[in-house]
Design a protein around this motif. Structure first.
Motif: not given
Length: 503
Positions: A248-257
């Motif tokens: 989940l956090w990898e996906s969120i970080a990717d969206g933020m970046e």
């Protein structure tokens, strides 16, 4: 203890006089219960004081500092001994996910959330990093898929789940690099393949929505509003981009970046959520992203959030979302003005000029264009164009100011860089109209003057003449839409062209 468990963090902290006494008692119960085989003392299970401490640590960092460094207990405690106490309990409860004891699982959740709160503070984070056994134990929870067995009611609003908390701790301690390196290598290979295969595709800018799930109703309304502009920008939100993902956090970080800007829906629920705190800090401190804060009702930012919002322009919705049309318009204005100039929200292949049968909108009433359907008649396109949602308010140009976002939105709409915008630094619409009259008199002279100023301001870089020409034409149109008394002209310059000549 029962009253403390049922109270909110804010309610617990209203009694400032007795709060230190309560904190002393809570830590003392944890110390004594940790010595018991059944982890109980004086009728309380160790999970109960831990649960209250999690609440206390959520919104006021002073309580964390007091418990770690100043609490009065027997035997006496300090930062090292208190962190070691929490760590020893974590080791003892590390395997409870394999069982079915909900009280023990709640204890584990509370301990991980306490360590997450500690990891946000650099002075204490260094203490955690030195404990390799602790780091290894926490890393195992990130890879563990048994958390789904824990019932949702065992995760109060002030707490996050096992995996979320563990991931948050490692992120704060910069100990999740292993996964990031693997992901980066995969992305580099994929990016190289895409860039070598696809040329010339212009991606729409992306907006990420950061919110607390306690504000789902408000978030739905924001999402509905932004979705109407899906031809202008992409929208990233966890409910559509995190379904079925392994991390989940990898996906969120990717969206933020990848996001051009991040819209943060701020409320007390957001403030108290460690996950939201992690997102906001990553966006502001690490990524340096442009943030559009939206305050919900009467929420006032403070603490870790307030200090990071210093200088940010925010929009507040106090009542029903649909009833605040002016706020909705301001919200869209702010988003448009926040886009980097290299990622303009306007589709360059779509003209705002209506077909010959229509009348173009005035340049101070900017409209986000809707791309005309390929199989619709001309009259159908006229209808669609006139139904576009205004992004700049309908205020007359002479009411524009730099603070209300209209001037920034005008520059963004005409695909003019922030460098050019900051070069002129117009404070009002009147200033723009005054300069438009001056510019029309002798465009080439003005371009030469500002080319020198541009080079001086931006370390010798040349001002793009084609962009200045676009700027001049846009100002000329603005002046035509807002006619004024003509300025006195010098006969020798009265025949000058109003369009710059690019040499």
């Amino acid at each position: 203890m029962a009253l403390a468990l049922l109270s909110t963090p804010e309610e617990l902290k209203r009694d400032k006089k007795g709060m230190n006494i309560v904190l002393n008692q809570l830590l003392q119960i944890v110390i004594d219960a940790a010595k018991s085989d059944r982890y109980r003392h004086d009728g309380f299970h160790v999970s109960e004081p831990l649960g209250v401490l999690v609440k206390m640590f959520v919104v006021e960092e002073r309580t964390l500092d007091y418990v770690l460094c100043h609490a009065e207990t027997q035997p006496s405690s300090d930062m090292h001994s208190t962190i070691r106490l929490f760590a020893s309990l974590l080791f003892k409860f590390a395997d409870v996910l394999k069982g079915t004891d909900r009280l023990e699982q709640f204890t584990l959740i509370a301990l991980l959330n306490i360590f997450w709160s500690i990891s946000f503070q650099e002075i204490y984070a260094s203490e955690l990093i030195q404990d390799q056994e602790l780091i290894i134990t926490i890393q195992k929870f990130v890879e563990n898929d048994q958390e789904e067995e824990i019932l949702e009611q065992y995760k109060p609003r002030s707490m996050e789940g096992v995996k979320e908390a563990a991931h948050g701790i490692l992120h704060n301690l910069n100990r999740d690099n292993k996964n990031e390196i693997i992901v980066d290598k995969k992305n580099e290979s994929l990016d190289a393949l895409i860039s070598n295969s696809i040329v010339g595709i212009q991606m729409k800018p992306s907006i990420m929505i950061s919110y607390s799930h306690g504000d789902d109703v408000f978030c739905n309304k924001v999402l509905d509003l932004l979705t109407k502009q899906s031809n202008v920008f992409e929208i990233w939100i966890d409910r559509t981009h995190c379904q079925g993902v392994e991390d989940l956090w990898e996906s969120i970080a990717d969206g933020m970046e990848k996001a051009s800007i991040i819209v943060c829906l701020l409320s007390s629920q957001y403030f108290e959520s460690k996950s939201c705190r992690k997102e906001f800090i990553y966006a502001t401190d690490s990524l340096k992203k442009k943030i559009v804060p939206v305050l919900i009702e009467h929420f006032e930012p403070k603490g870790w959030l307030g200090i990071r919002m210093t200088g940010m322009k925010y929009i507040r919705f106090r009542g029903l979302f649909e009833s605040e049309q002016s706020k909705m318009t301001e919200f869209l204005n702010t988003i448009l003005a926040s886009f980097p100039s290299t990622k303009t929200p306007i589709n360059e292949n779509t003209s705002t000029q209506l077909p010959n049968h229509g009348t173009p909108p005035p340049s101070n009433h900017l409209m986000l264009p809707l791309s005309p359907p390929t199989h619709q008649s001309l009259s159908s396109f006229n209808t669609l164009a006139t139904q576009s949602i205004p992004v700049v308010s309908q205020r007359p140009c002479n009411q524009w100011t730099s603070s209300n976002g209209d001037i920034h939105a005008w520059f963004a709409y005409h695909r003019l860089s922030t460098e050019l915008r900051d070069l002129f630094d117009f404070q009002t619409g009147e200033e723009m109209l005054d300069y438009a009259q001056l510019l029309i008199k002798d465009c080439e002279k003005q371009m030469n003057i500002y080319a020198r100023i541009f080079a001086k301001k931006y370390n010798g870089n040349d001002m793009p003449p084609h962009e200045f020409n676009r700027f001049a034409k846009a100002l000329e149109q603005l002046l035509r839409d807002n006619p004024r008394s003509p300025m006195k002209t010098n006969p020798s310059t009265s025949n000058k062209s109003s369009t710059c000549t690019i040499l």
